[in-house]
Design a protein around this motif. Structure first.
Motif, short mmCIF file in Angstrom:
data_model
loop_
_atom_site.label_atom_id
_atom_site.label_comp_id
_atom_site.label_asym_id
_atom_site.label_seq_id
_atom_site.Cartn_x
_atom_site.Cartn_y
_atom_site.Cartn_z
N GLY A 28 -48.59 72.79 -27.38
CA GLY A 28 -48.63 72.56 -25.94
C GLY A 28 -47.66 73.46 -25.20
O GLY A 28 -47.95 73.90 -24.08
N TRP A 29 -46.54 73.75 -25.80
CA TRP A 29 -45.54 74.61 -25.14
C TRP A 29 -46.12 75.98 -24.86
O TRP A 29 -45.99 76.51 -23.77
CB TRP A 29 -44.30 74.71 -26.02
N THR A 30 -46.77 76.57 -25.85
CA THR A 30 -47.36 77.91 -25.68
C THR A 30 -48.48 77.88 -24.65
O THR A 30 -48.53 78.74 -23.76
CB THR A 30 -47.90 78.43 -27.03
N LEU A 31 -49.37 76.92 -24.76
CA LEU A 31 -50.50 76.85 -23.84
C LEU A 31 -50.04 76.54 -22.41
O LEU A 31 -50.57 77.08 -21.45
CB LEU A 31 -51.50 75.81 -24.33
N ASP A 32 -49.04 75.67 -22.28
CA ASP A 32 -48.51 75.38 -20.96
C ASP A 32 -47.83 76.59 -20.34
O ASP A 32 -47.90 76.80 -19.13
CB ASP A 32 -47.54 74.20 -21.01
N SER A 33 -47.17 77.40 -21.16
CA SER A 33 -46.53 78.60 -20.62
C SER A 33 -47.57 79.61 -20.15
O SER A 33 -47.36 80.31 -19.15
CB SER A 33 -45.58 79.23 -21.64
N ILE A 34 -48.71 79.68 -20.84
CA ILE A 34 -49.79 80.56 -20.39
C ILE A 34 -50.31 80.07 -19.03
O ILE A 34 -50.49 80.87 -18.10
CB ILE A 34 -50.94 80.58 -21.42
N GLN A 35 -50.50 78.76 -18.90
CA GLN A 35 -50.98 78.21 -17.63
C GLN A 35 -49.99 78.43 -16.50
O GLN A 35 -50.37 78.72 -15.37
CB GLN A 35 -51.27 76.72 -17.77
N LYS A 36 -48.71 78.29 -16.81
CA LYS A 36 -47.69 78.50 -15.79
C LYS A 36 -47.69 79.95 -15.32
O LYS A 36 -47.60 80.23 -14.12
CB LYS A 36 -46.31 78.13 -16.33
N LYS A 37 -47.84 80.88 -16.26
CA LYS A 37 -47.89 82.30 -15.90
C LYS A 37 -49.10 82.58 -15.01
O LYS A 37 -49.01 83.33 -14.04
CB LYS A 37 -47.94 83.16 -17.16
N ILE A 38 -50.21 81.94 -15.30
CA ILE A 38 -51.42 82.10 -14.48
C ILE A 38 -51.19 81.53 -13.09
O ILE A 38 -51.51 82.17 -12.08
CB ILE A 38 -52.63 81.44 -15.17
N ARG A 39 -50.64 80.31 -13.02
CA ARG A 39 -50.37 79.67 -11.73
C ARG A 39 -49.46 80.51 -10.85
O ARG A 39 -49.71 80.70 -9.67
CB ARG A 39 -49.73 78.30 -11.98
#
Length: 160
Positions: A28-39
Motif C-alpha cells: 500500500g505504501w508504494t501504490l499510495d505514493s504513486i497516487q500521491k505523485k499523480i494527485r
C-alpha cells in the motif's frame, strides 16, 4: 555440484525476485505514493501520459489483491482526474481504459455492498460506453439493482 556458498547466493536472489520485489511493489505504501505523485502532478497542471495509465493500474492492483476499499478510492481518483478527458479524447486505448475503469469501479462498489452508488456508476457506464464488451452484463446488473434498490441516485461527494 554447486558449492554451498553459490547455492545460498542463488536462493537469496530467487527469494528477492519472487518474494521481496512483489511485496514492495504491491504494498500500500508504494501504490499510495504513486497516487500521491499523480494527485500532486494534476494539481500543479503537470499531467503526463503515464498518469492515467498508472492510476487505473493501481485500482486494478488493489482490486485483484482483495483490497476493495483501496481499489474504490483509486478508481474514484481516476474518475475524478482522468475519466472525462480520456473518454472524450481521440485515443482508442484511453477510451477503453476509461470504460473499463468505470465498469470495474461499479463492480467494486457492488462488492462492497454500496449498491446505490454501484447503480449510479453503472448508469453512467451504460450511457457513455454502449460499445463495451461488458455492456450486456452491466445492463443486466443495472436492471437488477434498479429493481431492488430503486432508481440510481448520485453518491455522496466526499473528498478522500
Amino acid at each position: 555440484m554447486i558449492s554451498d556458498k553459490k547455492r545460498k547466493w542463488i536462493l537469496g536472489v530467487v527469494a528477492v525476485v519472487l518474494i521481496a520485489a512483489p511485496l514492495v511493489f504491491l504494498s500500500g505504501w508504494t501504490l499510495d505514493s504513486i497516487q500521491k505523485k499523480i494527485r500532486v502532478g494534476v494539481a500543479n497542471g503537470q499531467v503526463e501520459p503515464w498518469m492515467p495509465v498508472w492510476q487505473a493500474r493501481v485500482g486494478y492492483i488493489y482490486r485483484y489483491t482483495m483490497r476493495d476499499e483501496s481499489s474504490a478510492r483509486a478508481f474514484r481518483q481516476y474518475l475524478r482526474l482522468f475519466y472525462d478527458q480520456e473518454l472524450k479524447g481521440d485515443d482508442p486505448a484511453a477510451k477503453l481504459r476509461a470504460a473499463d475503469a468505470i465498469y470495474e469501479y461499479a463492480g467494486v462498489l457492488d462488492d462492497l455492498n454500496r449498491r446505490a452508488e454501484a447503480s449510479w456508476y453503472l448508469a453512467i457506464f451504460l450511457h457513455d460506453c454502449p460499445e463495451h464488451d461488458g455492456y450486456k452484463k452491466a445492463e443486466a446488473r443495472s436492471y437488477e439493482l434498479r429493481r431492488t434498490w430503486g432508481e440510481p441516485t448520485a453518491p455522496p461527494d466526499d473528498d478522500d
